[in-house]
Design an enzyme around this catalytic site. Sequence first.
Site, short mmCIF file in Angstrom:
data_model
loop_
_atom_site.label_atom_id
_atom_site.label_comp_id
_atom_site.label_asym_id
_atom_site.label_seq_id
_atom_site.Cartn_x
_atom_site.Cartn_y
_atom_site.Cartn_z
N TYR A 56 -36.31 -87.57 -62.39
CA TYR A 56 -37.12 -86.83 -61.43
C TYR A 56 -37.29 -87.59 -60.23
O TYR A 56 -37.61 -88.95 -60.37
CB TYR A 56 -38.47 -86.24 -61.86
CG TYR A 56 -38.69 -85.01 -62.00
CD1 TYR A 56 -38.65 -84.30 -61.05
CD2 TYR A 56 -38.30 -84.39 -63.22
CE1 TYR A 56 -38.67 -82.63 -61.09
CE2 TYR A 56 -38.30 -82.79 -63.66
CZ TYR A 56 -38.67 -82.16 -62.15
OH TYR A 56 -38.46 -80.61 -62.35
N GLU A 58 -38.97 -86.14 -56.93
CA GLU A 58 -39.48 -85.21 -55.68
C GLU A 58 -39.79 -86.18 -54.62
O GLU A 58 -40.30 -87.37 -54.61
CB GLU A 58 -40.81 -84.86 -56.20
CG GLU A 58 -40.28 -83.33 -57.08
CD GLU A 58 -41.63 -82.68 -57.49
OE1 GLU A 58 -42.87 -83.24 -57.20
OE2 GLU A 58 -41.55 -81.63 -58.20
N ASP A 202 -23.40 -71.42 -40.97
CA ASP A 202 -23.24 -71.52 -42.55
C ASP A 202 -21.67 -71.64 -42.87
O ASP A 202 -20.92 -70.54 -42.74
CB ASP A 202 -23.57 -70.07 -43.28
CG ASP A 202 -23.65 -70.20 -44.55
OD1 ASP A 202 -22.90 -70.84 -45.24
OD2 ASP A 202 -24.01 -69.48 -45.31
N THR A 228 -22.44 -74.95 -48.80
CA THR A 228 -22.03 -75.29 -50.14
C THR A 228 -21.18 -76.50 -50.27
O THR A 228 -20.80 -76.99 -49.20
CB THR A 228 -21.38 -74.09 -51.10
OG1 THR A 228 -20.30 -73.96 -50.34
CG2 THR A 228 -22.45 -72.92 -50.93
N LYS A 231 -16.98 -75.33 -52.54
CA LYS A 231 -15.87 -74.56 -52.20
C LYS A 231 -14.65 -75.11 -51.69
O LYS A 231 -14.14 -76.05 -52.30
CB LYS A 231 -16.35 -73.32 -50.98
CG LYS A 231 -17.34 -72.63 -52.11
CD LYS A 231 -17.92 -71.53 -51.19
CE LYS A 231 -19.15 -70.64 -51.69
NZ LYS A 231 -19.87 -69.67 -51.01
N ARG A 237 -21.12 -77.87 -57.60
CA ARG A 237 -21.99 -76.96 -57.19
C ARG A 237 -23.27 -77.25 -56.59
O ARG A 237 -24.03 -78.00 -57.13
CB ARG A 237 -22.19 -75.82 -58.23
CG ARG A 237 -21.08 -75.17 -59.00
CD ARG A 237 -21.67 -73.92 -59.79
NE ARG A 237 -21.68 -72.90 -58.78
CZ ARG A 237 -20.62 -72.18 -58.59
NH1 ARG A 237 -19.51 -72.26 -59.18
NH2 ARG A 237 -20.73 -70.96 -57.86
#
Length: 420
Positions: A56, A58, A202, A228, A231, A237
């Site tokens: 973790y 954050e 985008d 992203t 692609k 991903r």
Amino acid sequence: MCEGDRDVLRETDPEIESYIAAEERRQLEKVRLIPSENYVSAAVLAATGSVLTNKYSEGYAGKRYYEGQQNIDPVENLAIERAKKLFGVDHANVQPYSGSPANLAVYLAFCSPGDTIMGMALPHGGHLTHGWNVSITGRFFRSVQYQVSRETGRIDFDQVRDLARREKPKVIFCGATAYPRIIDFATFAAIAHEVGAKLCADIAHVAGLVVGGAHPSPVGHADVISTTTHKTLRGPRGGMLMATAACAKDIDKAVFPGLQGGPHNHTTAGIAVALHEASQPAFKDYAQQIVKNAKALAAALTGRGFALATGGTDNHLILVDLTSKGLPGKVAAKALDQAGLELNYNTVPFDPRKPFDPSGIRLGTPAVTTRGMKEAEMQHIARWMDEVCAAPQDEARLTRIAGEVREVCARFPAPGIRIA
Ligand SMILES: *Cc1c(COP(=O)(O)O)cnc(C)c1O
């Protein structure tokens, strides 16, 4: 994954392992033409399947809410520095979980609920998150949508300008998910800045083409760039946001703590590896070849009587209107999949049919180009598509073509898949 990891998985959960093995075979034996998909390298897979998933973190490097970041901070910093260098941007945030949350963070950074936003309509090639009505972005904001021209199939900048002047959106999104032409970022920026809007480019679909010099870059035009990573960029991903120095703070605050909790560190590592791969000279050739293949495939399909939206392509993507072939998109897509050619049914602009049963199919060349296919193979693909669409119910024909597809695919190894 280390050698042997699959044996461990097979022992623990043979059911899941068997589906993964079957999926490897499927990805090996099919011509994968879904334009948003690709094959990641074994190195990207290894980073993604690592113990970084256990951690973790954050916050941002040097300002975390958990201890033990000795290895996470450098991984995230490497990903950021590589993104900045590769795209030539002031600022990068590599924490968005995927493209949709990345876009949501952009709205959160610049808009309040009910504010006016503007994007390209989904049936005209825009993404759900560009303000389409079923998306949170169309429900929590007042969304106005631009379209392509009925005559040319291309973005209608007169309409974009008129709409922006009249509606005064806070944010304008450009970039698309089913648009086969270059996006003119400079014209979008001029319109956005005239009306005091932020421009978000985008580039989810074309990020790899931008990096490889096969599509113009939005850098210098857009305030924020959203993408992203999975692609054409050929990473795991995930999502990234890049921004001008002026927008950097707002973007970071929107991603965390505005929208997300802990970043997916295994994904961040995979993104860093993919960015490293994309910075190699060979990636430029890859990006150029994607476009060459798409143009070759588009020409071959046109030669066989297929009607292409806008009449062709400038990028990795082809949108076919099957109306003239007397065949709905879904029927074609299902028959093609049975014949080993994987693509998706898709609306075409001004489609008279329903979104779940539209007139078109969408296909692209990123994945087949990753496997090393070139113009000669595009001729085979066009011929197979023609044969399938001429007789989509002919089971014997579909089976025969699936065999031919398998044979051709066997000559082109797929990165990350180790089947003998
Ligand atoms: C794919 C895509 C997205 C969303 O990405 P997800 O990772 O599926 O959430 C956003 N914008 C565009 C233009 C896309 O093509």
